[in-house]
Design a protein around this motif. Sequence first.
Motif, PDB file in Angstrom:
ATOM      1  N   UNK A   1       0.753  -1.263  -0.085  1.00 17.17           N
ATOM      2  CA  UNK A   1      -0.068   0.014  -0.053  1.00 17.17           C
ATOM      3  C   UNK A   1       0.823   1.360   0.140  1.00 17.17           C
ATOM      4  N   UNK A   2       1.990   1.438   0.694  1.00 18.82           N
ATOM      5  CA  UNK A   2       2.993   2.515   0.826  1.00 18.82           C
ATOM      6  C   UNK A   2       3.505   2.658  -0.517  1.00 18.82           C
ATOM      7  N   UNK A   3       3.932   1.604  -1.141  1.00 19.52           N
ATOM      8  CA  UNK A   3       4.532   1.841  -2.358  1.00 19.52           C
ATOM      9  C   UNK A   3       3.521   2.404  -3.611  1.00 19.52           C
TER      10      UNK A   3
ATOM     11  N   UNK B   1       7.680   1.898  -8.343  1.00 22.07           N
ATOM     12  CA  UNK B   1       6.940   1.058  -8.883  1.00 22.07           C
ATOM     13  C   UNK B   1       6.603  -0.275  -7.930  1.00 22.07           C
ATOM     14  N   UNK B   2       5.693  -1.039  -8.027  1.00 22.41           N
ATOM     15  CA  UNK B   2       5.243  -2.070  -7.011  1.00 22.41           C
ATOM     16  C   UNK B   2       4.614  -3.060  -7.955  1.00 22.41           C
ATOM     17  N   UNK B   3       5.621  -4.242  -7.648  1.00 21.60           N
ATOM     18  CA  UNK B   3       5.110  -5.372  -8.433  1.00 21.60           C
ATOM     19  C   UNK B   3       4.313  -6.556  -7.420  1.00 21.60           C
ATOM     20  N   UNK B   4       3.314  -7.174  -7.730  1.00 17.36           N
ATOM     21  CA  UNK B   4       2.498  -7.914  -6.775  1.00 17.36           C
ATOM     22  C   UNK B   4       2.343  -9.230  -7.341  1.00 17.36           C
ATOM     23  N   UNK B   5       2.622  -9.197  -8.524  1.00 14.57           N
ATOM     24  CA  UNK B   5       2.395 -10.708  -9.364  1.00 14.57           C
ATOM     25  C   UNK B   5       3.642 -11.391 -10.149  1.00 14.57           C
TER      26      UNK B   5
ATOM     27  N   UNK C   1      11.141   3.277 -15.372  1.00 14.36           N
ATOM     28  CA  UNK C   1       9.522   2.831 -15.244  1.00 14.36           C
ATOM     29  C   UNK C   1       8.621   4.071 -15.417  1.00 14.36           C
ATOM     30  N   UNK C   2       7.987   3.980 -16.538  1.00  9.16           N
ATOM     31  CA  UNK C   2       7.214   5.131 -16.810  1.00  9.16           C
ATOM     32  C   UNK C   2       6.083   5.312 -15.883  1.00  9.16           C
ATOM     33  N   UNK C   3       5.569   6.585 -15.937  1.00  7.46           N
ATOM     34  CA  UNK C   3       4.450   6.991 -14.964  1.00  7.46           C
ATOM     35  C   UNK C   3       3.033   5.960 -15.187  1.00  7.46           C
ATOM     36  N   UNK C   4       2.805   5.675 -16.521  1.00  2.00           N
ATOM     37  CA  UNK C   4       1.533   4.950 -16.900  1.00  2.00           C
ATOM     38  C   UNK C   4       1.827   3.248 -16.175  1.00  2.00           C
ATOM     39  N   UNK C   5       2.923   3.133 -16.393  1.00  2.00           N
ATOM     40  CA  UNK C   5       3.356   1.667 -15.757  1.00  2.00           C
ATOM     41  C   UNK C   5       2.992   1.837 -14.380  1.00  2.00           C
TER      42      UNK C   5
ATOM     43  N   UNK D   1       0.516  -0.683 -11.953  1.00  2.00           N
ATOM     44  CA  UNK D   1       0.852  -1.425 -11.179  1.00  2.00           C
ATOM     45  C   UNK D   1       0.187  -1.235  -9.886  1.00  2.00           C
ATOM     46  N   UNK D   2       0.139   0.408  -9.510  1.00  2.23           N
ATOM     47  CA  UNK D   2      -0.449   0.626  -8.216  1.00  2.23           C
ATOM     48  C   UNK D   2      -2.008   0.275  -8.323  1.00  2.23           C
TER      49      UNK D   2
END
Length: 525
Positions: free
Chosen positions: A136-138, A146-150, A167-171, A175-176
Motif C-alpha cells: 500500500x505504501x509503494x 513501482x510496485x510488483x505484486x504478481x 519505469x514510466x508513470x503510466x506503468x 501497477x499501483x
Amino acid sequence: MTDSIKIRRALMSVHDKSGLVDFARFLAGTGAEILSTGGSAKLLRDAGIPVTEVSDHTGFPEILDGRVKTLVPQIHGGLLGRRDDPKHVAQMAEHNIAPIDLLVSNLYPFEATVAKRASYEDTVEEIDIGGPALTRAAAKNHADVAVVTDAAQLAELRAEIESTGGTSLATRKRLAAAAFARTAAYDAAISAWFAQSLEQEFPPRLSMAGVLRQTLRYGENPHQRAAFYADGTHRPGIATATQVQGKELSFNNLNDTDAAFECVAEFDQPAIVIVKHANPCGVASGASMAEAWDLALRCDPVSAFGGIVAANRTLDAAAAERISAIFTEVVVAPDADEAARAIFARKKNLRLLLTGGLPDPASPGQIIRSVSGGFLAQSRDAGRVAEADLKVVTKRAPTPQEMADLLFAFRVCKHVKSNAIVYVKGGATVGIGAGQMSRVDSARIAAWKSAEAAKAAGLGAPLAHGSVVASDAFFPFADGLQAAAAAGATAVIQPGGSMRDNEVIAAADEAGLAMVLTGMRHFRH
C-alpha cells in the motif's frame, strides 16, 4: 510527477519466488541495489546475486519470529518519501533514509491456507501484515515508486526497463491499481474467513473480490459491456472449467452453462440437462449418457436447437455423436474421453468445457444479485426433499414409480424459473412450463409442449399422458391442478401451504390423482 524513474534501489520480499532470481540478476546488472529479507534474500544470495539484508540496511534486527522486519521508518520512509518535496528529501537525509524505487512483494497464501482447512491458529499466522503495508505504501507513492505484486508482471517491467532505462508513470499507475486491488481482495478473504469462523452468515460489512477471467465481447445484448470474474471459491463449474475447444464464450453462454451444470449435478444417476435461455428444456437420466440424451432431447427438440448441454458423467463417443448431431452452443461435463473429444472436434464452433468435478447441490454458499443502490445476498438453494419428507394428502398414495418420478420432477423444478411446472415420466421431463405470471398458464404451456414433442416423435398421445407433475410453489387455486390432470398427469408434488389446499386436494381426489406435499418451495427468479 516524473515520468521515467530509474531503479537505483529495489526491495524484494516475496512468498511466491517465481521468476525472482532472473529478474533480480537483471536488475543487479543495471547497477541497482537489492534489499531483501529471509528466504528471498537466501535464494538470491545462493544464486550469486549481491543482496543486502533489510536488517543490515535498517540497523534493526528482525524480531517477534519475523513478524516485525520491514515495519520500520527506514523502509516505509524509503517507499513513502516524495522525491519532489524538498521537505521530504531533507527529512530523509536527516534520518538516513534511502529512497526505494521498486517493491517486489507478494503476500502470504492466506486464501490457500483457508482452502486447506487449516486450524484457526495456523490460519491467523498466514495473515500477512508487512506485505500489505509495504504494498500500500509503494502504491500510494506511485509517482516515484513501482510496485510488483504478481510474478507475471516481472517480464513486462523488465522489458520496459531494458527499452527505456526506467519505469514510466503510466506503468507505475497500472501497477499501483493492481496492488490496491490485490490488498483489497486479500482483506476481503480475511474478512470472509472471520465471518465464517464467527458463524456470521450476513456480517455488518460484506466485502467481495474477484479475479478477471475474461473480458466478454458484450453482455446480454450487443450494446452492453461485460466481463467474467472468478471468486476463488473453487466450486466446480464454469469458473474452474477448461475450455477444450470452440469459439469464445459469451455472457449468455456462461450464464446458461452455469444453470445447466448446477441442475445436472442434482442427479445421482447418469443425467443430461439441456438449457435454453437459463431454463431447462429437457432433463433425463438413463442407463447411459446416450440414453439420457435421447430422453432429454425428446422433451423439447425445438428448443434444444442452439442450447446448452450439461452432463454429470464422463462423455463417451455414443453420447458425443448424438449431441453433436444438432446445433449445440456449449457442452459441459466433468470429463470427456478421447473418442468423444475427437467427435466434438468436428464441430469447430462448439464450446467444450471440462470441469473435473461436479458442484455439491447441498453445499453452503451465497448468491449475490445487484439492485439499484446495493445488492441482495441469500444462501444458495441447497434444499432437497426425500421420500420420508413427503406428506401424502390424497386418498390414493403414489406408486413406487410415481414416487421416483415425483422426486425427480421436484429437483428439476428447483432450476426452472417461477412459476414452474414440470411433467416427468420414467425419469425424464416430458413437458416444462417456465416463467409465467400465472401458474395455470405454466401448466397449460407445459402440456402443450408435451403434445408438440409427441408429434415430433411420431407418437399418438402427448408425452405428458401418464406422467407426474411438480409445481415449485403451491397451487393457489384448483385450476392449475385441473390443467395438469387434463394433460394426463396421474400424481402431483407441490409444497402446499395455500389457503385453498383443501380445495386443491379435493380436486386431486376427484380426478383420481395422488398428491404429496413437500413443505418446501423452490421459487427461482
